[in-house]
Enzyme design. Structure first.
Site, PDB file in Angstrom:
ATOM      1  N   ARG A 171      30.122  25.961  22.720  1.00  0.00           N
ATOM      2  CA  ARG A 171      29.689  25.767  21.322  1.00  0.00           C
ATOM      3  C   ARG A 171      29.334  24.300  21.143  1.00  0.00           C
ATOM      4  NH1 ARG A 171      33.263  25.606  15.821  1.00  0.00           N
ATOM      5  NH2 ARG A 171      33.304  23.406  16.410  1.00  0.00           N
ATOM      6  N   TYR A 183      30.533  18.499  10.507  1.00  0.00           N
ATOM      7  CA  TYR A 183      31.579  19.393  10.996  1.00  0.00           C
ATOM      8  C   TYR A 183      31.565  19.452  12.534  1.00  0.00           C
ATOM      9  CZ  TYR A 183      33.656  23.499  12.758  1.00  0.00           C
ATOM     10  OH  TYR A 183      34.396  24.315  13.537  1.00  0.00           O
ATOM     11  N   ASP A 234      28.030  26.477  15.257  1.00  0.00           N
ATOM     12  CA  ASP A 234      28.686  26.846  13.992  1.00  0.00           C
ATOM     13  C   ASP A 234      27.983  26.123  12.846  1.00  0.00           C
ATOM     14  OD1 ASP A 234      30.428  27.484  11.947  1.00  0.00           O
ATOM     15  OD2 ASP A 234      32.253  26.919  13.045  1.00  0.00           O
ATOM     16  N   HIS A 236      28.845  26.513   9.819  1.00  0.00           N
ATOM     17  CA  HIS A 236      29.979  26.246   8.927  1.00  0.00           C
ATOM     18  C   HIS A 236      29.604  26.411   7.455  1.00  0.00           C
ATOM     19  CE1 HIS A 236      34.092  24.547   8.327  1.00  0.00           C
ATOM     20  NE2 HIS A 236      34.252  25.102   9.514  1.00  0.00           N
ATOM     21  N   GLU A 260      27.146  30.836  13.991  1.00  0.00           N
ATOM     22  CA  GLU A 260      28.331  31.270  13.243  1.00  0.00           C
ATOM     23  C   GLU A 260      28.235  30.819  11.798  1.00  0.00           C
ATOM     24  OE1 GLU A 260      31.844  29.659  15.032  1.00  0.00           O
ATOM     25  OE2 GLU A 260      32.967  29.915  13.191  1.00  0.00           O
ATOM     26  N   GLU A 286      35.640  34.046   9.909  1.00  0.00           N
ATOM     27  CA  GLU A 286      36.894  33.319  10.144  1.00  0.00           C
ATOM     28  C   GLU A 286      37.680  33.094   8.853  1.00  0.00           C
ATOM     29  OE1 GLU A 286      35.520  29.664  11.987  1.00  0.00           O
ATOM     30  OE2 GLU A 286      35.780  28.606  10.107  1.00  0.00           O
ATOM     31  N   ARG A 307      34.740  37.694  13.358  1.00  0.00           N
ATOM     32  CA  ARG A 307      35.489  36.466  13.707  1.00  0.00           C
ATOM     33  C   ARG A 307      36.892  36.433  13.132  1.00  0.00           C
ATOM     34  NH1 ARG A 307      35.166  32.337  16.495  1.00  0.00           N
ATOM     35  NH2 ARG A 307      35.218  30.738  14.885  1.00  0.00           N
ATOM     36  N   GLU A 363      37.147  32.405  21.052  1.00  0.00           N
ATOM     37  CA  GLU A 363      37.102  30.943  20.884  1.00  0.00           C
ATOM     38  C   GLU A 363      38.355  30.337  21.523  1.00  0.00           C
ATOM     39  OE1 GLU A 363      37.086  29.534  16.829  1.00  0.00           O
ATOM     40  OE2 GLU A 363      36.571  27.505  17.465  1.00  0.00           O
ATOM     41  N   TRP A 426      32.293  22.824   2.694  1.00  0.00           N
ATOM     42  CA  TRP A 426      32.604  22.066   3.915  1.00  0.00           C
ATOM     43  C   TRP A 426      32.482  22.978   5.128  1.00  0.00           C
ATOM     44  CZ3 TRP A 426      36.673  22.674   7.537  1.00  0.00           C
ATOM     45  CH2 TRP A 426      36.600  21.729   8.588  1.00  0.00           C
TER      46      TRP A 426
HETATM   47  C1  GCO Z   1      35.868  27.286  14.112  1.00  0.00           C
HETATM   48  C2  GCO Z   1      36.211  26.881  12.729  1.00  0.00           C
HETATM   49  C3  GCO Z   1      37.243  25.839  12.559  1.00  0.00           C
HETATM   50  C4  GCO Z   1      37.627  25.729  11.100  1.00  0.00           C
HETATM   51  C5  GCO Z   1      39.075  25.420  11.013  1.00  0.00           C
HETATM   52  C6  GCO Z   1      39.561  25.282   9.595  1.00  0.00           C
HETATM   53  O1  GCO Z   1      34.818  27.872  14.253  1.00  0.00           O
HETATM   54  O2  GCO Z   1      36.663  27.056  14.994  1.00  0.00           O
HETATM   55  O3  GCO Z   1      35.092  26.749  11.920  1.00  0.00           O
HETATM   56  O4  GCO Z   1      36.927  24.599  13.114  1.00  0.00           O
HETATM   57  O5  GCO Z   1      36.870  24.779  10.446  1.00  0.00           O
HETATM   58  O6  GCO Z   1      39.771  26.405  11.691  1.00  0.00           O
HETATM   59  O7  GCO Z   1      40.921  25.195   9.555  1.00  0.00           O
HETATM   60 MG    MG Z   2      33.807  28.339  12.511  1.00  0.00          MG
END
Ligand code: GCO
Ligand code: MG
Length: 426
Positions: A171, A183, A234, A236, A260, A286, A307, A363, A426
Site C-alpha cells: 500500500r 494521511y 488508501d 481515506h 480504499e 474499516e 474491510r 492488512e 481526516w
Molecule cells: C488503514 C486505516 C488506518 C486508520 C486507523 C485509525 O487503512 O489502516 O485507514 O490507518 O486510519 O486505523 O485508527
Molecule cells: Mg484505511
C-alpha cells in the site's frame, strides 16, 4: 470432541490434562486491561469456572475509555454467570438485547466479548480457532505492507524496501506537493502511527492537488517495479463520488489491487458513480460496525473487498456472516489491520482469513517490538505471508505484569481542515 481422553458417569470428561464438566461452564469474572506499550490497547479477559480464560481486543483508537466504561459498567455485570459456549445467544444478548444497537463504542465492546468467548471455546476444545469456523482453506495468509513516503522519491524507495522484505503487495501513501501533512505518511521516516499523544492536532488538505498527484505516483511506481507487484492505496474518505470516479478512472491503467475508502461510506449510493467510470477495485468498511452498513454496497456489487475488522464489527460471530453475505456477491475480504488493532485482533483476523473461501488479503502493519513484551503472539511473517500456529483458541496471551509498566496515556487521531479552514474528513 477433540482431545477427550475419558468420560465419567457424572458427565465430566478429561481433555488432555484439564478436567472439564460438560454440563456446567460459567463465566465467573471479566476484567479490562488498559495499557500503552507505544500506543493504547484495551484488552478484555473473561474467566470461567473451569480455569480457562479468553481474550478479546476492545481497542477503539482515541476512544478507548468509552469502550472500557461500556464494558465495565454495563456489559461485564450482565455477562457473569452465562455459559461462554453460547456465542450466538450471547452475541444477540448484547447486540439486540441492549436495545441501543450498533455504533462504534458498543460494537467494539460486543466484539471484544465475542472474541474472548471464541478464544475460550478453542481452548476448551484444545484446537485453534480456525478449526471451529471451517478449518483451513489455505496454508498461509497474503498480507500487504505499508510504504509511506514524504515525497515521490521516498515513496518509490519505501516500496522497494517492502519488496525486498518479501512483500508482494504494498500500500503506497505519499506526501502531496503543496500540502503539509497527508494521511499515511510519518513526518520523521519512522513507521506511520495514526494516533498522536494528547488532543487532536489539526492538519490541512487540498483535494485538487491530491487528485493531480496520485496518478503520477502510481505511473512512476509501475515504471520502476513492473506489473507483478500488487499495489494498493488508501484515499481515506477524502473524495466526493465524482472526484473518486475521476481518480479511479485515472488509476485504471496501473491496475491497482484496490483503492480504499474512496468516499465516506455513509452514503452507500455514492459508490455507484465510481463504478460507472472505472474498473479499479474498491475496498471499504474499516469504520463500519454491522452488515447493515454494507447492504447496498454488496447487493449492487459496488465494492470488491470488505474491510470491517473483527474488533469493531461484532467479533468472529458477526464477521463470518458479513463474509458469507459478501461471498455470495463475489466480494472478498481485506480486513483492517493497522497498529491500533492489538495482536489479539490480528491473530483473530488471521484465523478468519485462514478459514474463509472468499479471503482476499490481510492488512499487516507490524507492531513495534515493545508490544511483544506485553503480548505473546502465535503468528510469523515469511515471504509476503503471515502464518499462524496451532495454539488452541486465538493463541495470543497478555502479560499483565508487563502491561502494568505502560499505563494509559491520552492519544487522538488528527482533525482535518481544507486549506481555507473548512472542517473536512481526516
Ligand atoms: C488503514 C486505516 C488506518 C486508520 C486507523 C485509525 O487503512 O489502516 O485507514 O490507518 O486510519 O486505523 O485508527
Ligand atoms: Mg484505511
Amino acid at each position: 470432541m477433540a482431545g477427550i481422553l475419558s468420560v465419567f458417569d457424572d458427565g465430566s470428561c478429561t481433555v488432555f490434562s484439564t478436567t472439564i464438566n460438560r454440563h456446567a461452564l460459567k463465566i465467573t469474572d471479566a476484567k479490562v486491561i488498559v495499557c500503552n506499550p507505544g500506543r493504547n490497547f484495551v484488552t478484555l479477559k473473561i474467566y470461567t469456572d473451569q480455569g480457562i480464560y479468553g481474550l478479546g481486543d476492545a481497542t477503539l483508537n482515541g476512544m478507548e475509555m468509552a469502550v472500557v466504561s461500556c464494558l465495565e459498567n454495563h456489559f461485564i455485570p450482565a455477562l457473569i454467570g452465562k455459559d461462554p459456549r453460547n456465542t450466538e445467544d450471547i452475541w444477540h444478548y448484547f447486540y439486540r438485547g441492549s436495545y441501543w444497537k450498533r455504533g462504534s463504542v458498543t460494537m467494539a465492546a460486543v466484539s471484544a466479548i465475542d472474541m474472548a468467548l471464541w478464544d475460550i471455546k478453542g481452548k476448551m476444545l484444545q484446537t485453534p480457532l480456525y478449526n471451529l469456523i471451517g478449518g483451513k482453506s489455505r496454508d498461509r495468509v497474503l498480507v500487504y505492507a505499508h510504504a509511506g513516503g514524504a515525497d515521490l522519491n521516498e515513496a518509490v524507495e519505501k516500496t522497494g524496501e517492502a519488496i525486498e522484505k518479501g512483500f508482494s503487495a504494498v500500500r503506497i501513501q505519499c506526501g502531496i506537493p503543496g500540502i503539509s501533512h497527508t494521511y499515511g505518511v510519518s513526518g520523521d521516516r519512522k513507521s506511520y502511527e495514526p494516533a498522536q499523544k494528547g488532543l487532536p492536532v489539526e492538519q490541512y488538505w487540498d483535494t485538487p492537488s491530491y487528485l493531480n498527484f496520485v496518478p503520477r505516483l502510481f505511473e512512476k511506481v509501475r515504471q520502476v517495479y513492473g506489473d507483478a507487484i500488487h499495489l494498493l492505496h488508501d484515499v481515506h474518505h477524502r473524495c466526493t463520488p465524482v472526484e473518486a470516479a475521476r481518480l479511479a478512472n485515472e488509476l485504471d491503467p496501473y491496475h491497482l489491487f484496490w483503492i480504499e475508502d474512496p468516499v465516506t461510506g455513509e452514503l452507500q449510493e455514492g459508490l455507484r458513480l465510481i463504478r460507472k467510470h472505472a474498473v479499479t477495485p474498491i475496498a471499504i468498511g474499516e469504520v463500519f460496525n454491522t452488515v447493515y452498513d454494507y447492504t447496498t454496497l454488496v447487493t449492487e456489487q459496488l465494492i470488491d473487498y470488505v474491510r470491517m475488522p473483527v474488533s469493531h464489527g461484532g467479533g468472529i460471530t458477526h464477521l463470518l456472516k458479513v463474509a458469507a453475505f459478501a461471498g455470495i456477491y463475489h466480494i472478498h475480504t481485506g480486513f483492517h489491520g493497522a497498529t491500533d488493532l492489538s495482536p489479539v485482533s490480528l491473530a483473530a483476523s488471521l484465523h478468519v482469513d485462514m478459514a474463509l473461501n472468499n479471503f482476499g488479503i490481510q492488512e499487516y502493519m507490524p507492531h513495534p517490538e515493545v508490544v511483544n513484551e506485553v503480548f505473546d503472539t502465535n503468528y510469523r511473517f515469511d515471504k509476503g505471508y503471515l502464518h499462524i500456529d496451532d495454539t488452541p483458541g486465538i493463541g495470543v496471551d497478555i502479560s499483565e505484569e508487563h502491561a502494568a509498566k505502560y499505563p494509559f496515556s491520552t492519544a487522538s487521531l488528527p482533525v482535518n481542515r481544507k486549506t481555507d479552514g473548512t472542517l473536512f474528513y481526516w
